[in-house]
Write a protein that holds these residues in place. Structure first.
Motif, short mmCIF file in Angstrom:
data_model
loop_
_atom_site.label_atom_id
_atom_site.label_comp_id
_atom_site.label_asym_id
_atom_site.label_seq_id
_atom_site.Cartn_x
_atom_site.Cartn_y
_atom_site.Cartn_z
N ASP A 84 97.78 21.14 -14.32
CA ASP A 84 98.91 20.61 -13.53
C ASP A 84 100.22 21.16 -14.09
OD1 ASP A 84 100.60 19.22 -11.89
OD2 ASP A 84 99.56 17.30 -12.15
N THR A 85 100.92 21.92 -13.26
CA THR A 85 102.21 22.49 -13.71
C THR A 85 103.33 21.45 -13.62
OG1 THR A 85 102.89 23.19 -11.49
CG2 THR A 85 101.55 24.75 -12.77
N TYR A 86 103.15 20.43 -12.81
CA TYR A 86 104.20 19.44 -12.50
C TYR A 86 105.39 20.06 -11.80
CZ TYR A 86 101.59 16.14 -15.35
OH TYR A 86 100.61 15.34 -15.85
N ALA A 87 105.21 21.26 -11.23
CA ALA A 87 106.34 21.95 -10.60
C ALA A 87 107.01 21.09 -9.53
CB ALA A 87 105.87 23.27 -10.00
N ARG A 88 106.21 20.41 -8.73
CA ARG A 88 106.76 19.48 -7.75
C ARG A 88 106.14 18.11 -7.95
NH1 ARG A 88 106.62 22.23 -1.86
NH2 ARG A 88 108.37 20.84 -1.46
N GLY A 89 106.17 17.65 -9.18
CA GLY A 89 105.57 16.37 -9.52
C GLY A 89 104.07 16.48 -9.75
N GLU A 90 103.47 15.34 -10.05
CA GLU A 90 102.04 15.33 -10.38
C GLU A 90 101.20 15.93 -9.25
OE1 GLU A 90 100.99 11.47 -11.95
OE2 GLU A 90 98.86 12.04 -11.77
N GLY A 91 100.17 16.66 -9.64
CA GLY A 91 99.29 17.26 -8.64
C GLY A 91 99.69 18.68 -8.25
N SER A 92 100.69 19.23 -8.92
CA SER A 92 101.11 20.62 -8.62
C SER A 92 100.24 21.60 -9.41
CB SER A 92 102.57 20.82 -9.00
OG SER A 92 103.40 19.88 -8.37
N THR A 93 98.97 21.58 -9.08
CA THR A 93 98.02 22.35 -9.88
C THR A 93 98.14 23.85 -9.62
OG1 THR A 93 96.43 22.05 -8.13
CG2 THR A 93 96.30 20.53 -10.00
N ILE A 94 97.61 24.62 -10.55
CA ILE A 94 97.60 26.08 -10.41
C ILE A 94 96.85 26.48 -9.15
CG2 ILE A 94 96.71 28.24 -11.41
CD1 ILE A 94 99.12 27.20 -12.95
N GLN A 95 95.75 25.79 -8.83
CA GLN A 95 95.00 26.20 -7.62
C GLN A 95 95.87 26.01 -6.38
OE1 GLN A 95 92.10 23.53 -5.79
NE2 GLN A 95 91.57 22.86 -7.85
N ARG A 96 96.76 25.04 -6.38
CA ARG A 96 97.62 24.83 -5.22
C ARG A 96 98.79 25.82 -5.19
NH1 ARG A 96 99.89 19.72 -4.64
NH2 ARG A 96 100.08 20.18 -2.42
N VAL A 97 99.16 26.33 -6.35
CA VAL A 97 100.16 27.42 -6.38
C VAL A 97 99.53 28.66 -5.76
CG1 VAL A 97 101.53 28.95 -7.85
CG2 VAL A 97 101.27 26.52 -8.47
N ALA A 98 98.35 29.03 -6.26
CA ALA A 98 97.70 30.27 -5.82
C ALA A 98 97.34 30.23 -4.34
CB ALA A 98 96.45 30.53 -6.66
N SER A 99 96.92 29.09 -3.86
CA SER A 99 96.46 29.00 -2.47
C SER A 99 97.62 28.92 -1.49
CB SER A 99 95.57 27.77 -2.30
OG SER A 99 96.35 26.60 -2.48
N GLY A 100 98.84 28.76 -2.01
CA GLY A 100 100.00 28.66 -1.12
C GLY A 100 100.24 27.26 -0.59
N GLU A 101 99.45 26.30 -1.05
CA GLU A 101 99.64 24.92 -0.57
C GLU A 101 100.89 24.28 -1.16
OE1 GLU A 101 94.95 23.68 -0.06
OE2 GLU A 101 95.76 24.21 -2.00
N LEU A 102 101.26 24.71 -2.38
CA LEU A 102 102.41 24.07 -3.03
C LEU A 102 103.73 24.52 -2.42
CD1 LEU A 102 102.84 22.01 -5.34
CD2 LEU A 102 103.43 23.95 -6.79
N TYR A 103 103.88 25.83 -2.21
CA TYR A 103 105.16 26.36 -1.73
C TYR A 103 105.09 27.08 -0.39
CZ TYR A 103 106.91 25.65 -6.52
OH TYR A 103 107.29 25.14 -7.71
N ASP A 104 103.97 27.03 0.27
CA ASP A 104 103.88 27.68 1.57
C ASP A 104 104.21 29.18 1.51
OD1 ASP A 104 103.36 27.75 4.24
OD2 ASP A 104 105.39 27.21 4.86
N TYR A 105 103.57 29.85 0.57
CA TYR A 105 103.77 31.30 0.43
C TYR A 105 103.23 32.04 1.65
CZ TYR A 105 104.55 30.70 -4.64
OH TYR A 105 105.03 30.37 -5.87
#
Ligand code: BDP
Length: 683
Positions: free
Chosen positions: A419-440
């Motif tokens: 969990d990176t905590y980039a946007r609070g709890e649950g901001s996991t690396i898998q969600r960064v890579a998949s584009g779910e965190l920031y809508d890449y």
């Protein structure tokens, strides 16, 4: 071809004998991808059931009888498929697999994709379930890949050698040419498609003179041939390029990204490449790293450098995959203030928002370099406005070079769930890579692959599990280690309970075992310089590479704290920064990655650092003996050829792990002067 079939083994399965559903495969529209799917189905079913299904192509109404039907959502499909399952939710690569019962005719198995690619992935999924002896009538599922890009990076050179390759020579190149015999490449494309890989770069990120010419008319026809095989299997081909190509190929005086002649040169080059390869994926670029050319030469930023290439590829839908492995590899070792772990974040974070939307930053999972254990890169998740993708290393450069057993799925799971905590709890690396965190716009996962032309692809047969596991995680990072392991074992070695049980344990324990007898507590780098195989505690300690453990007679470890260290911990979001900064909360397994401590420092485990070093090294070497015992139990249950080959590697590992143990333990006894509480060593 003579190559090992890997997990596409299709051994006869009693459970499949005589079922009518295997008698015909019906498809309405033909394409290269549908052909690849149908061919695989026919081949797999024939091998497993002994029946060879007829293939029926075309729009005629479905005759009576049981069959497999491959279709896209555009076709008219029975109501059963629409009623309970979200066909409209399928993405471009997703699919539905469903058995529809029919009392009279014995039922029908539907493979429905939004596109032909979905059909291909669905076909492989069906074959996987059949290999695992899942009853056909129970099949009812919908799948969409979580990551848009699911890539492999080859580090293959045109002379046929492979940088950090431990399984023979390149399957693509020989004697400065592409290999003409396609057999191996086709089998490779099938293996990759079966785990959902959709992008492959075929040449080394270190682009030498020969590979620089891959993007010229001399080689593009040959590259296009490979790209065609890939295409049929849902895979786009990428090339690593030399940043200085306009000078080396075009005779220009500069490669400055802001120079109009350079920009024009790349535009024409892109146009030329797409003429040969219409679905070319794009460029992978290692720039300003380890003596490779790049925009720094012209005082330009990495945004300038990558944007210029991205502009050239944009009209054709291509992307630039720009690696963030940028650091000073010529460090002055008397001035160790610069911390290599900081480098990627320091270089790239300030550029957030400056990259074109067809640039993707490729970031290694850790800030150093694929060690057996290191912290997760703080750059991942730190750039909301810049596409990112995660890079793993399947080839076991630092994890036993495919001579040692080291199953990396547990390591990758740790990274993906971090969990990176980039946007609070649950901001996991898998969600960064998949584009779910920031809508890449573009993102995903890539990995340096471990295959070569060895008969079994990976040198160590059990290293195939890493190849398989990586692909499955790239498709769905939520899969558990247990699920992936079971799939791989059952397909590769059959469903016998003892085989599944012993191999599951061997794989599950192997990473920890390897970690135990190599460098302790996350400090890394105690390997022989250059080839990186075998122990050498001080091999990199007094060199320019920035990879130090700082062991002296009092203690060891790298102080990366903000308080009085390199400040690296400050690159994380607050929750992680605080956790790593404090000795009280820093996890044991990363202690020496973040802190310099006395040998007598007590871990959370209750042991001192020095006693932990001794104990873990004895445990690690003993662990290899236990692996051998487990494998011995499978004699007669695994075919003799694979059994002996794996046993040979395990024996070598056992010897080598003792060498690791003794060198590391003796070194730290001599440095610290503190003996082993259990007196296992002769000093
Ligand atoms: C290191 C390898 C080196 C690669 C480099 C990279 O030792 O061979 O060229 O990474 O990723 O792990 O560029």
């Amino acid at each position: 071809s003579a190559a090992d079939r890997g997990w596409l083994r299709y051994e006869p399965r009693d459970s499949l004998q005589g079922l009518p559903v295997w008698s015909r495969i019906f498809v309405s529209e033909w394409s290269d991808t549908v052909e690849a799917a149908v061919r695989e189905l026919r081949y797999g079913i024939r091998e497993m059931s002994g029946q060879s299904p007829d293939i029926v192509v075309g729009g005629e109404s479905l005759a009576q009888g049981a069959f497999i039907r491959c279709a896209t959502v555009r076709e008219s499909l029975p109501n059963e498929l629409h009623s309970d399952l979200p066909l409209q939710d399928l993405n471009e690569e997703g699919y539905l697999l469903k058995h529809v019962a029919d009392k009279e005719n014995g039922g029908c198995l539907y493979i429905v994709g939004r596109t032909d690619k979905g059909i291909l992935y669905g076909a492989f999924h069906l074959l996987r379930l059949l290999q695992m002896e899942v009853p056909a009538e129970r099949i009812d599922l919908v799948e969409n890949p979580r990551n848009p890009l699911r890539m492999m990076n080859h580090w293959d050179n045109m002379d046929g050698s492979i940088e950090r390759g431990y399984a023979g020579r390149s399957i693509f190149f020989k004697d400065q040419r592409l290999i003409e015999d396609d057999g191996r490449i086709r089998d490779y494309a099938r293996l990759m498609a079966s785990i959902g890989i959709n992008g492959i770069s075929i040449n080394n990120v270190n682009v030498h003179e020969a590979e620089t010419r891959l993007i010229t008319a001399e080689y593009l026809p040959q590259v296009a041939r490979v790209a065609g095989i890939f295409s049929a299997h849902g895979i786009r081909l990428f090339l690593s390029i030399n940043y200085a190509s306009p000078m080396q190929l075009g005779g220009l005086a500069t490669a400055d990204p802001l120079d109009s002649g350079v920009r024009q040169w790349w535009k024409e080059k892109a146009e030329e490449i797409y003429r040969y390869i219409p679905d070319f994926g794009g460029f992978v670029v290692k720039a300003d790293s380890e003596h490779r050319p790049g925009p720094f030469t012209y005082n330009r930023t990495h945004a300038d450098g990558s944007n210029m290439l991205a502009e050239a590829l944009a009209p054709y839908g291509g992307v630039v995959i720009w690696r963030c492995f940028v650091y000073n590899c010529m460090q002055d070792w008397r001035d160790r203030a610069t911390d290599r772990a900081r480098a990627a974040y320091d270089h790239f974070k300030p550029l957030d928002g400056q990259f074109r939307d067809n640039v993707i930053l490729q970031i290694k999972n850790g800030p150093m370099d694929f060690q057996v254990r290191e912290a997760v890169s703080p750059l991942l998740g730190a750039m909301p406005q810049t596409n990112q993708m995660l890079e793993f290393q399947i080839t076991q450069e630092y994890t036993g070079q495919q001579k040692h057993l080291c199953y990396l799925v547990p390591q990758w799971k740790d990274v993906l769930d971090f969990d990176t905590y980039a946007r609070g709890e649950g901001s996991t690396i898998q969600r960064v890579a998949s584009g779910e965190l920031y809508d890449y716009k573009h993102c995903g996962i890539t990995a340096v692959i471990n295959v070569g032309d060895d008969e079994n692809w990976t040198g160590h047969t059990l290293a195939q599990a890493n190849l398989y596991g990586y692909g499955r995680l790239a498709w769905n990072p939520d899969l558990s280690e247990a699920e992936i392991t079971e799939e791989w074992i059952k397909q590769t070695f059959g469903t016998h309970a003892a085989v599944v049980e012993q191999l599951t344990t061997m794989l599950a324990e192997s990473w920890r075992i390897y970690e135990n007898y190599t460098s302790p507590l996350g400090v890394g780098w105690m390997v022989n310089p250059g080839h990186h195989y075998g122990p050498n505690v001080d091999g990199y300690e007094y060199s320019v590479w920035g990879t130090y453990h700082f062991a002296d007679c009092h203690g060891m470890g790298v102080n990366r704290t903000v308080k009085d260290g390199t400040g690296y911990t400050g690159q994380y979001f607050a929750e992680n920064a605080e956790r790593y900064e404090s000795l009280d909360s820093c996890p044991d397994e990363l202690l020496l990655f973040f802190h310099h401590v006395p040998y007598t420092h007590r871990l959370h485990s209750g042991k001192t650092v020095i006693q932990h070093i001794y104990d873990s090294h004895f445990e690690g070497a003993d662990g290899v003996e236990a692996l051998i015992e487990r494998w011995r139990l499978l004699e007669g249950l695994v075919d003799p050829k694979r059994h002996e080959a794996v046993m040979g590697r395990l024996r070598h590992q056992a010897e080598h792990s003792k060498e690791w143990r003794d060198i590391i333990n003796t070194y730290f006894y001599r440095k610290s002067g503190i003996g082993d509480e259990l007196k296992r060593m002769i000093y």
